[in-house]
Design a protein around this motif. Structure first.
Motif, PDB file in Angstrom:
ATOM      1  N   SER A 204       0.834  -1.199   0.000  1.00  0.00           N
ATOM      2  CA  SER A 204       0.000   0.000   0.000  1.00  0.00           C
ATOM      3  C   SER A 204       0.868   1.247   0.000  1.00  0.00           C
ATOM      4  CB  SER A 204      -0.921   0.005   1.218  1.00  0.00           C
ATOM      5  OG  SER A 204      -1.823  -1.073   1.159  1.00  0.00           O
ATOM      6  N   SER A 217      -3.714   3.279  -1.567  1.00  0.00           N
ATOM      7  CA  SER A 217      -3.954   2.420  -2.725  1.00  0.00           C
ATOM      8  C   SER A 217      -2.942   1.285  -2.700  1.00  0.00           C
ATOM      9  CB  SER A 217      -3.834   3.211  -4.026  1.00  0.00           C
ATOM     10  OG  SER A 217      -2.523   3.754  -4.172  1.00  0.00           O
ATOM     11  N   PRO A 247      -0.325  -0.061 -10.499  1.00  0.00           N
ATOM     12  CA  PRO A 247      -1.552   0.026  -9.694  1.00  0.00           C
ATOM     13  C   PRO A 247      -2.358  -1.267  -9.722  1.00  0.00           C
ATOM     14  CG  PRO A 247      -1.285   1.999 -11.028  1.00  0.00           C
ATOM     15  CD  PRO A 247      -0.250   1.019 -11.499  1.00  0.00           C
ATOM     16  N   ASP A 250      -7.271   1.265  -6.734  1.00  0.00           N
ATOM     17  CA  ASP A 250      -7.364   2.701  -6.499  1.00  0.00           C
ATOM     18  C   ASP A 250      -8.817   3.089  -6.297  1.00  0.00           C
ATOM     19  OD1 ASP A 250      -4.947   4.469  -6.618  1.00  0.00           O
ATOM     20  OD2 ASP A 250      -4.569   3.356  -8.461  1.00  0.00           O
ATOM     21  N   GLN A 251      -9.046   4.148  -5.540  1.00  0.00           N
ATOM     22  CA  GLN A 251     -10.405   4.676  -5.384  1.00  0.00           C
ATOM     23  C   GLN A 251     -10.915   5.189  -6.729  1.00  0.00           C
ATOM     24  OE1 GLN A 251      -8.786   7.122  -2.372  1.00  0.00           O
ATOM     25  NE2 GLN A 251      -9.139   9.027  -3.476  1.00  0.00           N
ATOM     26  N   ASN A 252     -12.209   5.031  -6.976  1.00  0.00           N
ATOM     27  CA  ASN A 252     -12.746   5.297  -8.311  1.00  0.00           C
ATOM     28  C   ASN A 252     -13.844   6.347  -8.348  1.00  0.00           C
ATOM     29  OD1 ASN A 252     -14.871   3.938  -7.123  1.00  0.00           O
ATOM     30  ND2 ASN A 252     -14.588   2.044  -8.290  1.00  0.00           N
ATOM     31  N   GLY A 316     -11.677  -0.905  -9.922  1.00  0.00           N
ATOM     32  CA  GLY A 316     -11.555  -0.439  -8.553  1.00  0.00           C
ATOM     33  C   GLY A 316     -12.634  -0.997  -7.648  1.00  0.00           C
ATOM     34  N   ASN A 620      -3.074  10.462  -3.107  1.00  0.00           N
ATOM     35  CA  ASN A 620      -3.050   9.196  -3.821  1.00  0.00           C
ATOM     36  C   ASN A 620      -1.793   9.211  -4.700  1.00  0.00           C
ATOM     37  OD1 ASN A 620      -4.084   7.949  -6.750  1.00  0.00           O
ATOM     38  ND2 ASN A 620      -4.715   6.747  -4.990  1.00  0.00           N
ATOM     39  N   VAL A 622       0.320   7.998  -8.068  1.00  0.00           N
ATOM     40  CA  VAL A 622       0.117   7.526  -9.444  1.00  0.00           C
ATOM     41  C   VAL A 622       1.414   6.858  -9.896  1.00  0.00           C
ATOM     42  CG1 VAL A 622      -0.922   8.174 -11.678  1.00  0.00           C
ATOM     43  CG2 VAL A 622      -1.410   9.518  -9.653  1.00  0.00           C
ATOM     44  N   ARG A 647     -10.063  12.031 -12.422  1.00  0.00           N
ATOM     45  CA  ARG A 647      -9.172  10.878 -12.333  1.00  0.00           C
ATOM     46  C   ARG A 647      -7.795  11.262 -12.857  1.00  0.00           C
ATOM     47  NH1 ARG A 647      -9.790   4.869 -15.216  1.00  0.00           N
ATOM     48  NH2 ARG A 647      -8.096   3.870 -14.014  1.00  0.00           N
ATOM     49  N   GLY A 660      -4.257   6.480 -11.918  1.00  0.00           N
ATOM     50  CA  GLY A 660      -4.380   6.535 -10.479  1.00  0.00           C
ATOM     51  C   GLY A 660      -5.821   6.670 -10.038  1.00  0.00           C
ATOM     52  N   GLY A 661      -6.011   7.286  -8.887  1.00  0.00           N
ATOM     53  CA  GLY A 661      -7.320   7.356  -8.263  1.00  0.00           C
ATOM     54  C   GLY A 661      -8.137   8.553  -8.700  1.00  0.00           C
TER      55      GLY A 661
END
Length: 698
Positions: A204, A217, A247, A250-252, A316, A620, A622, A647, A660-661
């Motif tokens: 993480s 993430s 990755p 990741d949060q979406n 995600g 977050n 990337v 995003r 990324g997120g």
């Protein structure tokens, strides 16, 4: 997944017990809002990996390890079944061996069952590691057993990096000197698996616990040895200053942010799943704001695409998923009753306390349900000396002895050696996909670390009767047969630039910019915007840095820039950065920058907002930057709630993009887009922007 018994269940670990139940273990936080009591490594149980029940804590209030200082916390457990017993590794936050308050170490305890009773080993498996007048983050353990039977422990965190050490055969002490496998200031929460001949280190990144701006993430690297070196999909080392990392999760833009600190498992159909914690961005704290972060446990499908793991093919975390692991098969026996589900040849077989035993001689126990098509079968298996046992699938036989794993089908035989003896329970899993039979032997905890693998293409069809085969004294449990999962093989599409809507090539013809705190040192010269990195910052309450902004188009779009920023490598340069920004106000923005964070160079996607009367900032991560890095923010309006979703993506060559997120802004806001260059004026360095382009996204 933890909603039925806990509001928060962070840093989850998981094993399958010999009793057929799944057990999960969490870090030492309160479980419920308003409870106010820390549980010492709480334990939950499930029969289906969906509905969980709290069954107690691993340790009571007065059951700290003998070397732990009073008031120490126990964090981030990792549990394995090693040589006939359960072994738990965990972080101990403070010891009596040094005067320092946070001299982290890795503790270890053993138990005969997944719920205990747990017995502390008298000394930490990894003691505190000094660094000047502080101590390295010796936290977040994860055990791994290789195909040769050697055992390893991975541990570490942001201050000090990730490390690996070999363990003794019993898993309770270290062998030799630890070896660093990932750079500091980027990773924590290790988990290692072996898949298709590679060793994958998943970890993480960013902050676990920043409330509504938590950007945690999961990233991955792989190697051909458990010792590394680990590199990402683009070949970038995890040990480099510009550290790599592909990755995985990741949060979406949905409910969940801060998705990380995970464990992995395989269901009975052969599908992998990721168990992790996350934060509900609308309810980020357990009790009062800015106290303990509320981190419930979640579960999502983990796919392997082009040799790399990714959650839901890159989509995600799920907010409402109809998917669930396969935890029962068409043949499914825990042997808690009689042998009524089996036919013929039951002589020599007897049901014991929760398993079936074969006595002397040779024997076969045949299920009433046969096999056909693509299937997956498995059993837990324990053998006496000189005995052998396994599974029959049609005309194919898969057998384990104390020394080898053997597959025989259509007159063809293939075998590989097995490390160690067979006196304790092991797991045998067999998949049939067309003519190909794949057999694996691993630990009974089923955590995808096979000790041996055999593949054989059968010259005859593999279908027909299914059953157990044995020669000599052999015990079987948790026998299942089910349809083989169909793997997902394609990633979900990522946004692509469409029609060019707006641009400034910095050739003297661009316009439409508005300053927040104009910086007269920023000049257009020779086709670039040259902006000396400012000594101020945009985060926090000082708001001393500038921002160069423009009004975006309506609807969905992509803003892209190419920025050159010579931050060097390895040396400490906090926190110089330059890149893109989505800006509502000084206290409501998201910035995507290549940045120096101590000795690392990262692409950080940070978010600041006001929450409960205070500012909150988190980030977050990337892809790794280069001296010249391409950056994108992809904007869309959520059709359900009207939020603005941005995003992030980055590239080191302008061609291969790492995604990324997502950070979100309220539906009633009107974010502008633009550039920033700030974070520290020493040593002096210019950010050079080649262009800013805005495309319609497609």
């Amino acid at each position: 997944m933890s909603a039925g018994f806990a509001d928060s269940f962070a840093d989850p670990a998981v094993v399958r017990g010999l009793d057929g139940y799944w057990y999960s273990y969490g870090t030492s936080d309160p479980l419920l809002e308003g409870e106010g009591k820390h549980h010492r490594l709480p334990i939950a149980r499930s029969s289906d990996l969906v509905t969980w029940t709290y069954v107690g804590d691993a340790f009571g209030e007065d059951e700290l390890p003998p070397y732990a200082a009073p008031g120490s916390l126990l964090w981030a457990p990792d549990v394995r079944y090693l040589d006939g017993r359960y072994v738990m590794y965990f972080t101990v936050t403070n010891t009596t061996t040094t005067p320092h308050e946070w001299d982290y170490s890795i503790g270890v305890a053993t138990a005969p069952t997944p719920t205990g009773p747990w017995t502390h080993v008298s000394a930490p498996v990894v003691p505190p590691r000094p660094s000047g007048d502080a101590y390295w983050n010796t936290i977040d353990p994860a055990q791994f057993t290789d195909v040769d039977g050697r055992k390893y422990l991975y541990f570490g965190g942001f201050f000090g990096g990730l490390w690996m050490t070999e363990l003794t055969a019993d898993g309770l002490r270290t062998v030799g000197q630890p070896q660093q496998v990932a750079i500091d200031n980027k990773f924590e929460g290790s988990f290692v698996v072996r898949h298709d001949g590679y060793y994958y280190l998943l970890a993480s990144s960013a902050n676990c616990c920043a409330g509504p701006t938590t950007g945690y993430s999961v990233l991955a690297g792989r190697a051909t040895s458990p010792r590394g070196p680990f590199t990402d999909k683009e070949g970038r080392p995890l040990l480099a200053s510009r550290a790599g990392g592909t990755p995985v999760l990741d949060q979406n833009g949905d409910r969940w942010i801060g998705t990380g600190h995970h464990a992995q498992l395989t269901d009975l159909a052969g599908q992998d799943w990721m168990l992790y914690h996350a934060i509900d961005r609308a309810d980020p704290y357990l009790d009062e704001p800015f106290g303990i972060n509320e981190r419930p446990m979640l579960l999502d499908r983990l796919d392997w695409i082009d040799g790399w793991p990714t959650v839901r093919a890159g989509a995600g975390p799920s907010e409402r998923s109809g998917e669930a692991p396969v935890t029962r098969g068409v043949v499914d026996d825990r042997f808690t009753g009689d042998l009524s589900g089996w036919r013929g040849g039951t002589a020599g077989w007897s049901v014991q306390e929760g398993y079936v035993r074969h006595g002397a001689g040779s024997g076969t126990l045949t299920a009433r349900q046969g096999s056909g098509g693509d299937v997956r079968a498995e059993t837990n298996l324990r053998l006496a000396d000189e005995a052998a046992g396994g599974l029959r699938i049609g005309g194919a036989r898969v057998q384990v002895s104390g020394e080898q794993l053997t597959v025989t089908a259509g007159g063809v035989r293939r075998a590989v050696a097995l490390p160690g003896g067979a006196a304790s329970w092991r797991n045998l899993a067999v998949t049939v996909k067309g003519p190909t039979i794949t057999a694996q032997v691993g630990a009974a905890d089923r955590l995808e670390n096979p000790q041996a693998t055999v593949r054989l293409d059968s010259p005859t069809p593999v279908s027909g009767a299914f059953g157990l085969v044995a020669r000599g004294a052999a015990d079987f449990d948790n026998v299942s047969l089910t349809r083989l999962a169909k793997p997902v093989t394609r990633l979900v599409p990522t946004p692509r630039p469409g029609r060019l809507l707006d641009a400034d090539e910095f050739d003297g013809r661009g316009g439409g910019w508005q300053w927040v705190r104009e910086d007269g040192a920023a000049k257009v010269d020779g086709g670039v915007l040259r902006w000396p990195v400012q000594g101020g910052d945009l985060s926090g309450s000082a708001n001393a840095a500038g921002a160069l902004l423009r009004t975006p188009p309506e609807g969905d779009y992509i803003i892209e820039t190419k920025v050159t920023l010579d931050l060097g490598e390895d040396t400490v340069r906090n926190y110089q950065q330059a890149g893109l920004v989505a800006y509502v106000s000084d206290d409501d923005f998201a910035r995507l920058c290549q940045v120096a964070i101590w000795n690392t160079r990262q692409v950080e996607y940070g978010r600041e907002l006001s929450f409960a009367g205070r500012l909150s900032y988190g980030a977050n991560i990337v892809g790794p930057p280069a001296r010249t890095t391409w950056l994108r923010l992809v904007h869309q309006v959520d059709p359900v709630n009207g939020e603005h979703e941005f995003r992030a993506a980055s590239s080191a060559d302008g061609k291969t993009w790492t995604w990324g997120g997502v950070w979100t802004f309220g539906k009633d806001t009107a974010p502008r887009i633009g550039l920033v260059a700030h974070g520290g004026a020493q040593p002096a360095v210019d950010a050079e922007f080649d262009y800013v382009r805005v495309y319609r996204s497609r």
